[in-house]
Design an enzyme around this catalytic site. Structure first.
Site, PDB file in Angstrom:
ATOM      1  N   ASP A  25      11.039   5.615  -0.927  1.00  0.00           N
ATOM      2  CA  ASP A  25      10.444   4.275  -0.907  1.00  0.00           C
ATOM      3  C   ASP A  25      11.580   3.275  -0.745  1.00  0.00           C
ATOM      4  O   ASP A  25      12.758   3.636  -0.818  1.00  0.00           O
ATOM      5  CB  ASP A  25       9.691   4.025  -2.237  1.00  0.00           C
ATOM      6  CG  ASP A  25       9.089   2.625  -2.314  1.00  0.00           C
ATOM      7  OD1 ASP A  25       8.481   2.176  -1.324  1.00  0.00           O
ATOM      8  OD2 ASP A  25       9.238   1.956  -3.355  1.00  0.00           O
ATOM      9  N   SER A  26      11.217   2.007  -0.590  1.00  0.00           N
ATOM     10  CA  SER A  26      12.233   0.966  -0.495  1.00  0.00           C
ATOM     11  C   SER A  26      12.904   0.696  -1.851  1.00  0.00           C
ATOM     12  O   SER A  26      14.002   0.157  -1.885  1.00  0.00           O
ATOM     13  CB  SER A  26      11.587  -0.322   0.005  1.00  0.00           C
ATOM     14  OG  SER A  26      10.548  -0.699  -0.881  1.00  0.00           O
ATOM     15  N   CYS A  88       5.866   4.992   0.583  1.00  0.00           N
ATOM     16  CA  CYS A  88       5.958   3.568   0.888  1.00  0.00           C
ATOM     17  C   CYS A  88       4.944   3.269   1.981  1.00  0.00           C
ATOM     18  O   CYS A  88       5.044   3.805   3.087  1.00  0.00           O
ATOM     19  CB  CYS A  88       7.375   3.241   1.356  1.00  0.00           C
ATOM     20  SG  CYS A  88       7.573   1.524   1.858  1.00  0.00           S
ATOM     21  N   GLU A 169       9.886  -5.252  -9.155  1.00  0.00           N
ATOM     22  CA  GLU A 169      11.309  -4.896  -9.238  1.00  0.00           C
ATOM     23  C   GLU A 169      11.968  -5.584 -10.436  1.00  0.00           C
ATOM     24  O   GLU A 169      12.947  -5.109 -10.990  1.00  0.00           O
ATOM     25  CB  GLU A 169      12.041  -5.266  -7.942  1.00  0.00           C
ATOM     26  CG  GLU A 169      11.619  -4.457  -6.707  1.00  0.00           C
ATOM     27  CD  GLU A 169      12.212  -3.040  -6.659  1.00  0.00           C
ATOM     28  OE1 GLU A 169      13.345  -2.852  -7.119  1.00  0.00           O
ATOM     29  OE2 GLU A 169      11.515  -2.137  -6.152  1.00  0.00           O
ATOM     30  N   CYS A 201       0.236  -0.411  -1.786  1.00  0.00           N
ATOM     31  CA  CYS A 201       1.689  -0.553  -1.909  1.00  0.00           C
ATOM     32  C   CYS A 201       2.049   0.223  -3.162  1.00  0.00           C
ATOM     33  O   CYS A 201       1.388   0.054  -4.202  1.00  0.00           O
ATOM     34  CB  CYS A 201       2.084  -2.018  -2.067  1.00  0.00           C
ATOM     35  SG  CYS A 201       3.838  -2.243  -2.448  1.00  0.00           S
ATOM     36  N   HIS A 203       4.306  -0.064  -5.191  1.00  0.00           N
ATOM     37  CA  HIS A 203       4.717  -0.855  -6.356  1.00  0.00           C
ATOM     38  C   HIS A 203       3.498  -1.302  -7.180  1.00  0.00           C
ATOM     39  O   HIS A 203       3.627  -1.616  -8.360  1.00  0.00           O
ATOM     40  CB  HIS A 203       5.466  -2.119  -5.925  1.00  0.00           C
ATOM     41  CG  HIS A 203       6.892  -1.895  -5.502  1.00  0.00           C
ATOM     42  ND1 HIS A 203       7.238  -1.232  -4.354  1.00  0.00           N
ATOM     43  CD2 HIS A 203       8.062  -2.263  -6.083  1.00  0.00           C
ATOM     44  CE1 HIS A 203       8.562  -1.222  -4.242  1.00  0.00           C
ATOM     45  NE2 HIS A 203       9.088  -1.836  -5.282  1.00  0.00           N
TER      46      HIS A 203
HETATM   47  N1  DGL Z   1       6.477   0.095  -2.094  1.00  0.00           N
HETATM   48  C1  DGL Z   1       6.394  -0.243  -0.744  1.00  0.00           C
HETATM   49  C2  DGL Z   1       5.053  -0.105  -0.111  1.00  0.00           C
HETATM   50  O1  DGL Z   1       4.328   0.781  -0.529  1.00  0.00           O
HETATM   51  C3  DGL Z   1       7.291  -1.271  -0.162  1.00  0.00           C
HETATM   52  C4  DGL Z   1       7.455  -2.558  -0.849  1.00  0.00           C
HETATM   53  C5  DGL Z   1       8.502  -3.394  -0.155  1.00  0.00           C
HETATM   54  O2  DGL Z   1       9.640  -2.931  -0.068  1.00  0.00           O
HETATM   55  O3  DGL Z   1       8.154  -4.491   0.319  1.00  0.00           O
HETATM   56  O4  DGL Z   1       4.717  -0.797   0.807  1.00  0.00           O
END
Ligand code: DGL
Length: 283
Positions: A25-26, A88, A169, A201, A203
Protein backbone atom coordinates in the site's frame (compact mmCIF):
# COMPACT_ATOMS: atom_id res chain seq x y z
CA UNK A 1 19.39 2.28 2.77
CA UNK A 2 19.47 -0.47 0.14
CA UNK A 3 18.73 0.67 -3.40
CA UNK A 4 16.51 -1.74 -5.27
CA UNK A 5 17.51 -3.11 -8.66
CA UNK A 6 15.03 -4.12 -11.33
CA UNK A 7 14.50 -7.89 -11.50
CA UNK A 8 16.18 -9.47 -14.50
CA UNK A 9 14.81 -12.36 -16.55
CA UNK A 10 17.10 -14.61 -14.48
CA UNK A 11 14.94 -13.85 -11.45
CA UNK A 12 12.21 -16.19 -12.79
CA UNK A 13 10.29 -17.14 -9.74
CA UNK A 14 10.26 -20.56 -8.25
CA UNK A 15 7.91 -20.41 -5.32
CA UNK A 16 6.85 -23.02 -2.80
CA UNK A 17 4.10 -23.27 -0.17
CA UNK A 18 6.49 -21.63 2.29
CA UNK A 19 7.17 -18.65 0.03
CA UNK A 20 5.82 -15.35 1.34
CA UNK A 21 2.65 -13.47 0.51
CA UNK A 22 3.44 -9.94 -0.73
CA UNK A 23 1.13 -7.11 0.34
CA UNK A 24 1.55 -3.42 -0.39
CA UNK A 25 0.00 0.00 0.00
CA UNK A 26 1.05 3.63 -0.06
CA UNK A 27 1.27 3.73 3.75
CA UNK A 28 -0.35 2.16 6.79
CA UNK A 29 -3.73 1.50 5.13
CA UNK A 30 -2.66 -1.91 3.82
CA UNK A 31 -2.17 -3.06 7.42
CA UNK A 32 -5.94 -3.52 7.51
CA UNK A 33 -5.37 -6.20 4.86
CA UNK A 34 -2.38 -7.63 6.75
CA UNK A 35 -4.52 -8.01 9.87
CA UNK A 36 -7.25 -9.88 7.96
CA UNK A 37 -4.71 -12.10 6.17
CA UNK A 38 -3.02 -12.94 9.49
CA UNK A 39 -6.41 -14.08 10.81
CA UNK A 40 -7.41 -16.02 7.69
CA UNK A 41 -3.97 -17.55 7.03
CA UNK A 42 -2.09 -17.70 10.33
CA UNK A 43 0.87 -19.79 9.11
CA UNK A 44 1.89 -17.58 6.23
CA UNK A 45 5.00 -15.46 5.93
CA UNK A 46 3.80 -11.96 4.99
CA UNK A 47 6.06 -9.33 3.46
CA UNK A 48 4.58 -5.84 3.54
CA UNK A 49 5.70 -2.68 1.80
CA UNK A 50 4.33 0.75 2.75
CA UNK A 51 5.48 3.62 0.55
CA UNK A 52 5.66 6.11 3.42
CA UNK A 53 7.99 8.45 1.50
CA UNK A 54 5.38 9.05 -1.19
CA UNK A 55 2.00 8.64 0.55
CA UNK A 56 -0.67 9.78 -0.34
CA UNK A 57 -1.17 8.17 -3.74
CA UNK A 58 -4.85 9.04 -4.07
CA UNK A 59 -4.22 12.64 -5.17
CA UNK A 60 -1.57 11.69 -7.77
CA UNK A 61 -1.89 11.03 -11.51
CA UNK A 62 -2.45 7.57 -12.96
CA UNK A 63 1.03 7.58 -14.54
CA UNK A 64 2.74 8.40 -11.26
CA UNK A 65 0.78 5.82 -9.27
CA UNK A 66 1.56 3.22 -11.96
CA UNK A 67 5.29 3.99 -11.84
CA UNK A 68 5.41 3.70 -8.03
CA UNK A 69 3.31 0.54 -8.04
CA UNK A 70 5.56 -1.23 -10.54
CA UNK A 71 8.66 -0.34 -8.51
CA UNK A 72 7.07 -1.94 -5.45
CA UNK A 73 5.93 -4.95 -7.47
CA UNK A 74 9.52 -5.49 -8.63
CA UNK A 75 10.73 -5.28 -5.05
CA UNK A 76 8.25 -7.89 -3.86
CA UNK A 77 8.96 -10.18 -6.82
CA UNK A 78 12.60 -10.11 -5.80
CA UNK A 79 11.45 -11.34 -2.39
CA UNK A 80 10.02 -14.34 -4.25
CA UNK A 81 6.40 -13.91 -3.20
CA UNK A 82 3.99 -16.69 -4.19
CA UNK A 83 1.00 -14.34 -4.47
CA UNK A 84 0.68 -10.56 -4.51
CA UNK A 85 -2.14 -8.65 -2.83
CA UNK A 86 -2.69 -5.06 -3.95
CA UNK A 87 -3.84 -3.56 -0.65
CA UNK A 88 -4.38 -0.13 -2.16
CA UNK A 89 -7.49 0.79 -4.10
CA UNK A 90 -5.77 3.73 -5.79
CA UNK A 91 -3.13 1.34 -7.16
CA UNK A 92 -5.72 -1.24 -8.16
CA UNK A 93 -7.63 1.48 -10.03
CA UNK A 94 -4.56 2.81 -11.82
CA UNK A 95 -2.26 -0.14 -12.38
CA UNK A 96 -3.91 -3.50 -11.82
CA UNK A 97 -3.42 -4.61 -15.44
CA UNK A 98 0.24 -3.53 -15.58
CA UNK A 99 1.00 -5.26 -12.26
CA UNK A 100 -0.57 -8.51 -13.46
CA UNK A 101 1.53 -8.37 -16.63
CA UNK A 102 4.70 -7.72 -14.61
CA UNK A 103 3.90 -10.63 -12.27
CA UNK A 104 3.52 -13.22 -15.03
CA UNK A 105 2.57 -16.52 -13.40
CA UNK A 106 2.44 -15.08 -9.87
CA UNK A 107 -1.24 -14.52 -9.03
CA UNK A 108 -2.36 -10.99 -8.20
CA UNK A 109 -5.49 -10.15 -6.19
CA UNK A 110 -6.75 -6.66 -5.53
CA UNK A 111 -9.05 -4.90 -3.11
CA UNK A 112 -11.42 -3.46 -5.73
CA UNK A 113 -12.37 -6.87 -7.10
CA UNK A 114 -12.66 -8.20 -3.55
CA UNK A 115 -14.79 -5.28 -2.32
CA UNK A 116 -17.11 -5.37 -5.35
CA UNK A 117 -17.71 -9.11 -4.96
CA UNK A 118 -18.52 -8.76 -1.26
CA UNK A 119 -20.86 -5.81 -1.86
CA UNK A 120 -22.83 -7.57 -4.59
CA UNK A 121 -23.09 -10.72 -2.48
CA UNK A 122 -24.47 -8.73 0.46
CA UNK A 123 -26.71 -6.18 -1.28
CA UNK A 124 -30.14 -7.63 -1.70
CA UNK A 125 -32.67 -4.94 -0.74
CA UNK A 126 -32.41 -1.68 -2.65
CA UNK A 127 -29.50 -2.63 -4.94
CA UNK A 128 -28.01 0.77 -4.08
CA UNK A 129 -24.35 0.67 -3.17
CA UNK A 130 -22.28 3.54 -1.83
CA UNK A 131 -18.53 3.75 -2.42
CA UNK A 132 -16.06 6.05 -0.71
CA UNK A 133 -12.43 6.28 -1.75
CA UNK A 134 -9.59 8.53 -2.82
CA UNK A 135 -9.83 10.97 -5.72
CA UNK A 136 -7.84 8.53 -7.88
CA UNK A 137 -10.11 5.57 -7.11
CA UNK A 138 -13.43 7.40 -7.41
CA UNK A 139 -12.24 9.37 -10.48
CA UNK A 140 -11.25 6.16 -12.28
CA UNK A 141 -14.76 4.70 -12.10
CA UNK A 142 -13.15 1.34 -11.29
CA UNK A 143 -15.75 0.42 -8.67
CA UNK A 144 -18.68 1.32 -10.95
CA UNK A 145 -17.22 -0.96 -13.61
CA UNK A 146 -16.45 -3.82 -11.22
CA UNK A 147 -19.91 -3.63 -9.62
CA UNK A 148 -21.81 -3.34 -12.91
CA UNK A 149 -19.87 -6.31 -14.27
CA UNK A 150 -21.11 -8.41 -11.36
CA UNK A 151 -24.63 -6.95 -11.24
CA UNK A 152 -25.73 -4.85 -14.18
CA UNK A 153 -28.65 -3.44 -12.17
CA UNK A 154 -26.58 -2.14 -9.26
CA UNK A 155 -26.90 1.60 -8.65
CA UNK A 156 -23.63 3.03 -7.45
CA UNK A 157 -23.19 6.29 -5.51
CA UNK A 158 -19.57 7.38 -5.15
CA UNK A 159 -17.86 10.02 -3.05
CA UNK A 160 -14.18 10.91 -2.86
CA UNK A 161 -13.01 11.65 0.71
CA UNK A 162 -9.42 12.91 0.24
CA UNK A 163 -8.92 14.17 3.79
CA UNK A 164 -9.37 10.75 5.38
CA UNK A 165 -5.95 9.38 4.40
CA UNK A 166 -3.91 12.12 6.09
CA UNK A 167 -6.19 11.83 9.14
CA UNK A 168 -5.57 8.06 9.29
CA UNK A 169 -1.80 8.50 8.88
CA UNK A 170 -1.98 10.94 11.79
CA UNK A 171 -3.96 8.44 13.89
CA UNK A 172 -6.97 10.78 14.06
CA UNK A 173 -9.69 8.23 13.47
CA UNK A 174 -12.32 8.95 16.10
CA UNK A 175 -11.76 12.46 17.42
CA UNK A 176 -13.92 15.50 16.75
CA UNK A 177 -12.06 16.40 13.56
CA UNK A 178 -12.57 12.89 12.16
CA UNK A 179 -16.29 12.85 13.02
CA UNK A 180 -16.95 16.33 11.54
CA UNK A 181 -15.01 15.43 8.38
CA UNK A 182 -17.02 12.24 7.97
CA UNK A 183 -20.30 14.08 8.54
CA UNK A 184 -19.44 16.50 5.74
CA UNK A 185 -18.36 13.81 3.27
CA UNK A 186 -21.19 11.41 4.05
CA UNK A 187 -24.04 13.96 4.21
CA UNK A 188 -25.21 13.10 0.68
CA UNK A 189 -25.71 9.44 1.63
CA UNK A 190 -28.20 10.24 4.38
CA UNK A 191 -31.04 10.68 1.82
CA UNK A 192 -30.26 7.53 -0.15
CA UNK A 193 -31.41 4.13 1.06
CA UNK A 194 -28.11 2.31 0.63
CA UNK A 195 -27.78 -1.46 0.99
CA UNK A 196 -24.10 -1.23 1.68
CA UNK A 197 -21.20 1.16 1.79
CA UNK A 198 -17.87 0.00 0.36
CA UNK A 199 -14.80 1.33 2.13
CA UNK A 200 -12.93 1.79 -1.15
CA UNK A 201 -9.64 2.78 0.45
CA UNK A 202 -7.66 0.52 2.74
CA UNK A 203 -7.11 3.38 5.17
CA UNK A 204 -10.86 3.73 5.75
CA UNK A 205 -11.54 0.60 7.88
CA UNK A 206 -9.72 2.51 10.60
CA UNK A 207 -12.78 4.82 10.63
CA UNK A 208 -15.34 2.00 10.74
CA UNK A 209 -16.67 2.85 14.19
CA UNK A 210 -16.81 6.57 13.42
CA UNK A 211 -18.65 5.88 10.13
CA UNK A 212 -21.21 3.85 12.07
CA UNK A 213 -21.67 6.77 14.46
CA UNK A 214 -22.38 9.07 11.51
CA UNK A 215 -24.49 6.78 9.27
CA UNK A 216 -26.06 4.46 11.84
CA UNK A 217 -26.01 0.69 12.29
CA UNK A 218 -28.47 -0.34 9.54
CA UNK A 219 -25.96 -0.15 6.75
CA UNK A 220 -23.68 -3.04 5.80
CA UNK A 221 -20.13 -1.74 5.73
CA UNK A 222 -17.96 -3.58 3.23
CA UNK A 223 -14.35 -3.79 4.28
CA UNK A 224 -12.41 -5.17 1.35
CA UNK A 225 -9.61 -6.22 3.73
CA UNK A 226 -11.66 -9.17 4.96
CA UNK A 227 -12.86 -10.02 1.45
CA UNK A 228 -9.37 -10.08 -0.09
CA UNK A 229 -8.08 -12.27 2.76
CA UNK A 230 -10.82 -14.82 2.08
CA UNK A 231 -10.11 -14.64 -1.66
CA UNK A 232 -6.41 -15.24 -1.00
CA UNK A 233 -7.14 -18.27 1.19
CA UNK A 234 -9.53 -19.73 -1.38
CA UNK A 235 -7.02 -19.15 -4.14
CA UNK A 236 -4.12 -20.76 -2.25
CA UNK A 237 -6.32 -23.70 -1.24
CA UNK A 238 -7.49 -24.26 -4.80
CA UNK A 239 -3.84 -24.45 -5.91
CA UNK A 240 -2.75 -26.43 -2.84
CA UNK A 241 -0.35 -23.58 -2.05
CA UNK A 242 -1.40 -22.75 1.51
CA UNK A 243 1.45 -22.79 4.02
CA UNK A 244 0.29 -25.31 6.59
CA UNK A 245 3.72 -26.01 8.05
CA UNK A 246 5.46 -22.85 9.24
CA UNK A 247 4.65 -20.46 12.04
CA UNK A 248 3.37 -17.12 10.73
CA UNK A 249 5.98 -14.44 10.15
CA UNK A 250 5.74 -10.74 9.28
CA UNK A 251 8.41 -8.62 7.60
CA UNK A 252 7.80 -4.99 7.05
CA UNK A 253 9.50 -2.52 4.69
CA UNK A 254 8.86 1.18 4.19
CA UNK A 255 10.43 3.93 2.08
CA UNK A 256 10.68 6.49 4.92
CA UNK A 257 10.34 6.94 8.70
CA UNK A 258 10.44 3.28 9.80
CA UNK A 259 10.17 4.05 13.51
CA UNK A 260 7.02 6.09 13.10
CA UNK A 261 5.52 3.33 10.98
CA UNK A 262 6.52 0.71 13.55
CA UNK A 263 4.77 2.61 16.35
CA UNK A 264 1.56 3.05 14.36
CA UNK A 265 1.64 -0.54 13.09
CA UNK A 266 2.16 -2.02 16.56
CA UNK A 267 -0.75 0.01 17.85
CA UNK A 268 -2.94 -1.14 15.00
CA UNK A 269 -1.92 -4.82 14.87
CA UNK A 270 -1.83 -5.10 18.65
CA UNK A 271 1.56 -6.77 18.92
CA UNK A 272 5.27 -5.98 18.77
CA UNK A 273 7.01 -6.01 15.39
CA UNK A 274 10.56 -6.84 14.42
CA UNK A 275 12.61 -4.02 12.95
CA UNK A 276 10.79 -2.18 10.15
CA UNK A 277 13.36 -1.88 7.37
CA UNK A 278 13.84 1.10 5.10
CA UNK A 279 14.43 0.69 1.35
CA UNK A 280 14.82 3.14 -1.51
CA UNK A 281 12.88 2.51 -4.67
CA UNK A 282 14.75 3.92 -7.65
CA UNK A 283 12.87 2.38 -10.57
N1 DGL B 1 -4.86 3.15 1.05
C1 DGL B 1 -4.91 3.56 -0.29
C2 DGL B 1 -6.13 3.19 -1.05
O1 DGL B 1 -6.68 2.14 -0.75
C3 DGL B 1 -4.21 4.79 -0.72
C4 DGL B 1 -4.39 6.03 0.05
C5 DGL B 1 -3.49 7.12 -0.50
O2 DGL B 1 -2.28 6.91 -0.51
O3 DGL B 1 -4.03 8.15 -0.94
O4 DGL B 1 -6.54 3.86 -1.95
Amino acid sequence: MTPIKKPSSKDKSFTTKESPIGIFDSGIGGLTVVKSVMNALPNEHIIYFGDTARVPYGIKSTDTIRQYALQITDFLLRKNVKILLIACNSVAAAAQKEIKTRCGNIPVLDVIEAGAQAAVAQSSHTGQIGVIGTLATIGSGAYDQALKKLNYEARVYSRACPLLVPLAEEGWIDNLVAIETLKTYLAEFSNIKLDSLILGCTHYPLFKESIRKVLGDDLTIIDSADSIAVMAREHLDSQNRRNDVSKGKFDCYVSDKPQRFKNLAERFLGHKLNRVKIVTLDG
